[in-house]
Design an enzyme around this catalytic site. Sequence first.
Site, PDB file in Angstrom:
ATOM      1  N   ALA A  68       0.775  -1.352   0.012  1.00 62.35           N
ATOM      2  CA  ALA A  68      -0.086  -0.031   0.055  1.00 62.35           C
ATOM      3  C   ALA A  68       0.847   1.119   0.057  1.00 62.35           C
ATOM      4  O   ALA A  68       2.149   1.214   0.149  1.00 62.35           O
ATOM      5  CB  ALA A  68      -0.976   0.050   1.126  1.00 62.35           C
ATOM      6  N   GLY A 107       0.367  -5.048   0.649  1.00 57.82           N
ATOM      7  CA  GLY A 107      -0.753  -5.034  -0.275  1.00 57.82           C
ATOM      8  C   GLY A 107      -0.253  -5.862  -1.588  1.00 57.82           C
ATOM      9  O   GLY A 107      -1.194  -6.365  -2.098  1.00 57.82           O
ATOM     10  N   GLU A 110      -0.622  -9.312  -1.094  1.00 55.55           N
ATOM     11  CA  GLU A 110      -2.196  -9.423  -0.994  1.00 55.55           C
ATOM     12  C   GLU A 110      -2.791  -9.743  -2.334  1.00 55.55           C
ATOM     13  O   GLU A 110      -3.794 -10.435  -2.475  1.00 55.55           O
ATOM     14  CB  GLU A 110      -2.831  -8.435  -0.074  1.00 55.55           C
ATOM     15  CG  GLU A 110      -2.313  -8.522   1.495  1.00 55.55           C
ATOM     16  CD  GLU A 110      -2.865  -7.643   2.339  1.00 55.55           C
ATOM     17  OE1 GLU A 110      -2.456  -6.190   1.811  1.00 55.55           O
ATOM     18  OE2 GLU A 110      -3.438  -7.852   3.496  1.00 55.55           O
ATOM     19  N   GLU A 130       4.020  -5.705   7.364  1.00 55.83           N
ATOM     20  CA  GLU A 130       3.021  -4.827   7.958  1.00 55.83           C
ATOM     21  C   GLU A 130       3.526  -4.678   9.427  1.00 55.83           C
ATOM     22  O   GLU A 130       3.508  -3.514   9.903  1.00 55.83           O
ATOM     23  CB  GLU A 130       1.728  -5.026   7.689  1.00 55.83           C
ATOM     24  CG  GLU A 130       1.043  -4.634   6.511  1.00 55.83           C
ATOM     25  CD  GLU A 130       1.209  -5.890   5.325  1.00 55.83           C
ATOM     26  OE1 GLU A 130       1.781  -6.683   5.733  1.00 55.83           O
ATOM     27  OE2 GLU A 130       0.328  -5.834   4.399  1.00 55.83           O
TER      28      GLU A 130
HETATM   29  C1  3H9 Z   1       0.504  -2.193   3.276  1.00 54.58           C
HETATM   30  O1  3H9 Z   1       0.785  -2.845   2.250  1.00 54.58           O
HETATM   31  C2  3H9 Z   1      -0.878  -2.412   3.960  1.00 54.58           C
HETATM   32  C3  3H9 Z   1      -1.895  -3.458   3.197  1.00 54.58           C
HETATM   33  O2  3H9 Z   1      -1.738  -4.570   4.013  1.00 54.58           O
HETATM   34  C4  3H9 Z   1      -3.208  -2.850   3.531  1.00 54.58           C
HETATM   35  C5  3H9 Z   1      -3.559  -1.791   2.890  1.00 54.58           C
HETATM   36  C6  3H9 Z   1      -5.218  -1.398   3.024  1.00 54.58           C
HETATM   37  N1  3H9 Z   1       4.879   3.613   0.020  1.00 54.58           N
HETATM   38  O3  3H9 Z   1      13.502   1.398   0.510  1.00 54.58           O
HETATM   39  P1  3H9 Z   1      13.816   2.304  -0.685  1.00 54.58           P
HETATM   40  C7  3H9 Z   1       9.507   4.784  -0.986  1.00 54.58           C
HETATM   41  S1  3H9 Z   1       1.685  -1.426   4.131  1.00 54.58           S
HETATM   42  C8  3H9 Z   1       4.987   4.634  -0.297  1.00 54.58           C
HETATM   43  O4  3H9 Z   1      15.175   3.056  -0.408  1.00 54.58           O
HETATM   44  P2  3H9 Z   1      14.843  -0.292  -2.006  1.00 54.58           P
HETATM   45  C9  3H9 Z   1      10.517   5.265   0.033  1.00 54.58           C
HETATM   46  O5  3H9 Z   1       9.981   6.043   1.051  1.00 54.58           O
HETATM   47  C10 3H9 Z   1       3.135  -1.416   3.243  1.00 54.58           C
HETATM   48  N2  3H9 Z   1       6.470   5.055  -0.489  1.00 54.58           N
HETATM   49  O6  3H9 Z   1      13.792   1.385  -1.911  1.00 54.58           O
HETATM   50  C11 3H9 Z   1      11.777   5.711  -0.991  1.00 54.58           C
HETATM   51  O7  3H9 Z   1      11.291   7.197  -1.149  1.00 54.58           O
HETATM   52  P3  3H9 Z   1      12.173   8.245  -1.277  1.00 54.58           P
HETATM   53  C12 3H9 Z   1       3.777  -2.789   3.067  1.00 54.58           C
HETATM   54  C13 3H9 Z   1       7.369   3.740  -0.403  1.00 54.58           C
HETATM   55  O8  3H9 Z   1      14.803  -0.488  -3.086  1.00 54.58           O
HETATM   56  C14 3H9 Z   1      11.383   4.986  -1.983  1.00 54.58           C
HETATM   57  O9  3H9 Z   1      10.347   4.384  -2.074  1.00 54.58           O
HETATM   58  N3  3H9 Z   1       5.068  -2.902   2.668  1.00 54.58           N
HETATM   59  C15 3H9 Z   1       6.806   2.524  -0.121  1.00 54.58           C
HETATM   60  O10 3H9 Z   1      15.772  -0.318  -0.917  1.00 54.58           O
HETATM   61  C16 3H9 Z   1      12.381   3.881  -2.522  1.00 54.58           C
HETATM   62  O11 3H9 Z   1      12.458   2.918  -1.266  1.00 54.58           O
HETATM   63  C17 3H9 Z   1       6.130  -2.411   3.013  1.00 54.58           C
HETATM   64  O12 3H9 Z   1       6.307  -2.358   4.380  1.00 54.58           O
HETATM   65  C18 3H9 Z   1       5.419   2.501   0.250  1.00 54.58           C
HETATM   66  N4  3H9 Z   1       4.906   1.272   0.543  1.00 54.58           N
HETATM   67  O13 3H9 Z   1      13.827  -1.067  -1.224  1.00 54.58           O
HETATM   68  C19 3H9 Z   1       7.349  -2.229   2.220  1.00 54.58           C
HETATM   69  N5  3H9 Z   1       7.824   1.763   0.108  1.00 54.58           N
HETATM   70  O14 3H9 Z   1      13.114   7.825  -2.503  1.00 54.58           O
HETATM   71  C20 3H9 Z   1       8.187  -1.092   2.396  1.00 54.58           C
HETATM   72  C21 3H9 Z   1       8.920   2.437  -0.252  1.00 54.58           C
HETATM   73  O15 3H9 Z   1      11.502   9.617  -1.399  1.00 54.58           O
HETATM   74  N6  3H9 Z   1       9.247  -0.828   1.445  1.00 54.58           N
HETATM   75  N7  3H9 Z   1       8.622   3.744  -0.447  1.00 54.58           N
HETATM   76  O16 3H9 Z   1      12.983   8.109  -0.046  1.00 54.58           O
HETATM   77  C22 3H9 Z   1      10.291  -1.464   1.318  1.00 54.58           C
HETATM   78  O17 3H9 Z   1      10.510  -2.433   2.259  1.00 54.58           O
HETATM   79  C23 3H9 Z   1      11.389  -1.098   0.329  1.00 54.58           C
HETATM   80  O18 3H9 Z   1      10.950   0.240   0.129  1.00 54.58           O
HETATM   81  C24 3H9 Z   1      11.452  -1.843  -0.735  1.00 54.58           C
HETATM   82  C25 3H9 Z   1      12.447  -1.304  -1.806  1.00 54.58           C
HETATM   83  C26 3H9 Z   1      11.813  -3.382  -0.339  1.00 54.58           C
HETATM   84  C27 3H9 Z   1      10.044  -2.077  -1.456  1.00 54.58           C
END
Ligand code: 3H9
Length: 654
Positions: A68, A107, A110, A130
């Site tokens: 998400a 998400g 999901e 999450e």
């Molecule tokens: C969810 O899904 C809830 C659902 O169950 C229900 C919903 C109803 N959103 O980490 P990076 C940005 S909760 C917005 O350096 P990497 C991050 O801030 C979500 N922005 O890259 C950064 O921005 P900036 C569950 C996001 O390649 C840029 O992307 N998912 C999100 O080292 C690059 O990020 C998670 O918890 C996001 N979801 O790693 C996954 N994710 O350039 C969270 C990242 O402005 N994300 N950004 O600083 C991660 O673990 C890592 O970002 C990922 C990529 C592995 C995906």
Amino acid sequence: MAEMRFSESVSARLDGDVLVVAIDNPPVNALSAHVRSGLVAALDYAAGARDIVGLVISGTGRIFIGGADIREFGKPPVAPSLPDVIDQIEAFEKPVVCAVTGAALGGGCEVALACHGRIAGENATFGLPEVKLGIVPGAGGTQRLPRLIGTIAAIDLIGTGRAAKAEEAVALGLADAIAADPLTAAIAAARENAGRPLRRTGRITIPAVDAAAVDMAEAKVVAKSRGQYAPVEAVRLVKSAGHFDLEQGLAEERATFLRLRDSEESAALRHVFFAERAAWKVETLTDVSPRRIETVGVVGTGLMGSGIAVSALTSGYHVIALEQTPEAAASGRERIAGILAKAVQSRRLTAEGREACLARLEATAEAKDLATADLVVEAVFDDLSVKTDLFRRLDSIVAPDAILATNTSYLDPDTIAAATADPSRVVGLHFFSPANVMRLVEVVDCAKTAPDVLASALNFVKRLGKLAIVCGVTEGFIGNRIFSAYRREAEFMLEDGALPHQIDSALEAYGFPMGIFAVNDMAGLEIAWARRKRLAAARDPAERYVEIADRLCEAGRLGRKNALGWYAYPSGERTIDPAVTAVIEAARAAKNIVPRAFASEEIIDRLLAAMVDEGRALLAEGIAARPGDIDLVMINGYGFPAHKGGPMFAAQKS
Ligand code: 3H9
């Protein structure tokens, strides 16, 4: 056929009779409103097109879907909601198969769970992280995952938030197959399933499972949660999937998700998430190109040096480890090999990985062998003349553009840099022990450090998979300065009436893995004692000084290593020692202090205030760039609970 566009981030093309949908929402393909509406539009289009028999969902770029859009949290909801999109996918009358290249997280996972088929690329990972953001999956994850892989495995994945790689995902039944070309395989799977009864995850009956095994899996998650709420709630929801029908389960999951999304714990963990990303953005380094680092010299192979060497080796660097004698070099090599062997035992490294690391390791007693190093990190005894001598020698051995890094904890790196002809190539890399495990590295931007040297140091830490926090030069850098302030406050409270175990219990109940006195015992009391003695002459006599720790050291209590410190450890177990209480009482009496009782809340408030005051001073002095950096140092180096967001964040909340 031409590309069809369903929203700014969702497009599709036809592969014969299959509609291949691509999500393109950089940087991580988060499920922002336009992605959700684009998916719905694509589904609606495919539903109405009689010549389309199935649909494939794919992600453009290196991530399938990162989850998400966290940036939408706290803003007014925009339809369609993710649960609605996901319900529509699962209920779709034509087969929907996802082609997962890269990570399918939150998400994103999901969405995958609701598809009728899941093809993993070789680099695919599946996870519901999450709980790391203080929430539970909110779009069916806790209800669909156990239906697909069973309750126990779902408790493990959702409760810890860890991701499963493609092979594990297939073994668990989370993915159907691994394919070198997942898109082609997913198109074939969609076509093959056309017109057949579809496997809808939400309709699968969860296999019965032994209650004791569930309890065990739950206990593991609870033990790791350190007072954090989300993992416990996530496990409750996974378990409930066994009793509820899908609709009831989804309603309960949604209610829990919304409640936790608005919780302080989630706000704290989101702060940590964004602070970690912000920490890498150093204003002065935009447009600065880092130097190339492939060969790393490590001087000293004690606990710290061998940990740094292991970290560099497992990250693919060539390492030249320097010791004073051939014998010491040989035992350094053994120490490094020993750590690598343990990593193999605990499956963090494969046997081939260890062999590759050892092949990239050279242990030597000849300083001139460091001539080929692009970066040399010293991890020798923390003594100024030892370090300045070493840097003077290194300066004439390494190439002119090689970088010299000091791992000093307390010495002035500017003085060390001044021993070289070119101090612009000197930077501080303050690792935490054990360096192969601890994630934090304070990267010290010394007075003369060149921007590209700082950028290279950050790149190096990133490649080690660690977290770099840039800081300026000050005694103890960010972490140890705050730790000293917090320790001083804890000792004031001892004198005023608290006992070590009361302070430690308050900290542990707050979420620290170990209280400050127990930590001191673990680290050993003599280094801080030696430092106090060194600084004694310069101390302002008007300043409050607590002598209790000195008395303990004088009595030969040096911490866990001799089973006597702030506690006694008669059989290894931490126990309250009346002898320590007596020392504390004597110290109070000597100053005519009438002891008073401290509630846990007051203990925490005072310790937090001490950390925050010191943090503010560090910001004012320009040593730390942002409050979030201070939070990350305390969380990753000193056990501050992440779900409280770090001291600066916690103070802002209270
Ligand atoms: C969810 O899904 C809830 C659902 O169950 C229900 C919903 C109803 N959103 O980490 P990076 C940005 S909760 C917005 O350096 P990497 C991050 O801030 C979500 N922005 O890259 C950064 O921005 P900036 C569950 C996001 O390649 C840029 O992307 N998912 C999100 O080292 C690059 O990020 C998670 O918890 C996001 N979801 O790693 C996954 N994710 O350039 C969270 C990242 O402005 N994300 N950004 O600083 C991660 O673990 C890592 O970002 C990922 C990529 C592995 C995906």
